[in-house]
Design an enzyme around this catalytic site. Sequence first.
Site, PDB file in Angstrom:
ATOM      1  N   HIS A   1       0.749  -1.223   0.020  1.00 32.43           N
ATOM      2  CA  HIS A   1      -0.146   0.017   0.024  1.00 32.43           C
ATOM      3  C   HIS A   1       0.775   1.329  -0.021  1.00 32.43           C
ATOM      4  O   HIS A   1       0.431   2.259  -0.448  1.00 32.43           O
ATOM      5  CB  HIS A   1      -1.126  -0.056   1.185  1.00 32.43           C
ATOM      6  CG  HIS A   1      -1.955  -0.906   0.897  1.00 32.43           C
ATOM      7  ND1 HIS A   1      -2.951  -1.091   0.224  1.00 32.43           N
ATOM      8  CD2 HIS A   1      -2.331  -1.941   1.976  1.00 32.43           C
ATOM      9  CE1 HIS A   1      -3.979  -2.135   0.293  1.00 32.43           C
ATOM     10  NE2 HIS A   1      -3.435  -2.693   1.202  1.00 32.43           N
TER      11      HIS A   1
ATOM     12  N   GLN B   1      -0.502 -13.697   4.319  1.00 34.10           N
ATOM     13  CA  GLN B   1      -1.523 -13.085   4.915  1.00 34.10           C
ATOM     14  C   GLN B   1      -3.055 -13.852   4.465  1.00 34.10           C
ATOM     15  O   GLN B   1      -3.226 -14.061   3.460  1.00 34.10           O
ATOM     16  CB  GLN B   1      -1.697 -11.878   4.389  1.00 34.10           C
ATOM     17  CG  GLN B   1      -0.623 -10.854   5.024  1.00 34.10           C
ATOM     18  CD  GLN B   1      -0.949  -9.246   4.837  1.00 34.10           C
ATOM     19  OE1 GLN B   1       0.008  -8.607   4.303  1.00 34.10           O
ATOM     20  NE2 GLN B   1      -2.196  -8.868   5.157  1.00 34.10           N
TER      21      GLN B   1
ATOM     22  N   GLU C   1      -6.794 -12.954   4.687  1.00 34.87           N
ATOM     23  CA  GLU C   1      -7.358 -11.561   4.743  1.00 34.87           C
ATOM     24  C   GLU C   1      -8.756 -11.649   3.874  1.00 34.87           C
ATOM     25  O   GLU C   1      -9.240 -10.384   3.565  1.00 34.87           O
ATOM     26  CB  GLU C   1      -6.451 -10.501   4.299  1.00 34.87           C
ATOM     27  CG  GLU C   1      -5.731 -10.421   3.087  1.00 34.87           C
ATOM     28  CD  GLU C   1      -4.497  -9.591   3.207  1.00 34.87           C
ATOM     29  OE1 GLU C   1      -4.685  -8.486   3.949  1.00 34.87           O
ATOM     30  OE2 GLU C   1      -3.686  -9.649   2.382  1.00 34.87           O
TER      31      GLU C   1
ATOM     32  N   ASP D   1      -8.788  -5.637   5.435  1.00 38.56           N
ATOM     33  CA  ASP D   1      -9.390  -6.395   4.603  1.00 38.56           C
ATOM     34  C   ASP D   1     -10.310  -7.657   4.738  1.00 38.56           C
ATOM     35  O   ASP D   1     -11.339  -7.924   4.254  1.00 38.56           O
ATOM     36  CB  ASP D   1      -8.315  -7.213   3.414  1.00 38.56           C
ATOM     37  CG  ASP D   1      -7.734  -6.068   2.499  1.00 38.56           C
ATOM     38  OD1 ASP D   1      -8.400  -5.365   1.599  1.00 38.56           O
ATOM     39  OD2 ASP D   1      -6.542  -5.718   2.603  1.00 38.56           O
TER      40      ASP D   1
END
Length: 267
Positions: A49, A151, A153, A179
């Site tokens: 991000h 991850q 999510e 998320d």
Amino acid sequence: MNALLSNPFKEGLRKGDTQIGLWLSSTTSYMAEIAATSGYDWLLIDGEHAPNTVQDLYHQLQAIAPYASQPVIRPIEGSKALIKQVLDIGAQTLLIPMVDTAEQARQVVSATRYPPLGQRGVGASVARAARWGRIDNYMAQANESLCLLVQVESKVALENLDAILEVEGIDGVFIGPADLSASLGYPDNAGHPEVQRIIEACIYRIRAAGKAAGFLAVDPTMAQKCLAWGANFVAVGVDTMLYTEALDSRLAMFKSVQSVSTAKRSY
């Protein structure tokens, strides 16, 4: 050069140590070095991000290297080519986002290991990771010292969590609260009781499978909850958020509170 590669972060996970981290989203080596002098066990350099290039990641690894804090790199995605680049610049611990299935997890494992264990491309003579070919037996050492975190999510990932946990070569599973809560129908509300229940259950399942469990909690109360539930690598803040909060707090000392943002922030 007979140097031995070590990964204190991975060793800590193996021992079950609790390791407290900080998210780095500011994209500068200067800020990374400031954070590295603060005493956090690990620092997540965010390439998903935050607008980090591979060269930006490289410079931040250099800035952190003299200090005890251990760098973790999150690339924008888990492609074999990008993983190869990030490992070659010296990353030893990766956090791969959006891993929804066991097959995805196996592909990531393969991308991070040299043959015959995987498909990582060989180029040690031009890689900082191998000190440009000066580390003896680098390929075997790299396979052993690598720490791979994935991850979970999404709803799909939750459904496949047990299968993901069975994949050989995965050291830990990180729950992505922002998320995940959105995927469950509670956008921007990781504190919803149902989301909290699922997070607690996931942490238990991850630890019961013998893997490390990770989390990012910008709210200290939530961070303490996750630690109590058994998470053993927890990021407790984001550098850019801490910076904006400090700026707003200082300005509020001199201007009316109405002129300063007072909204509660979430990641």
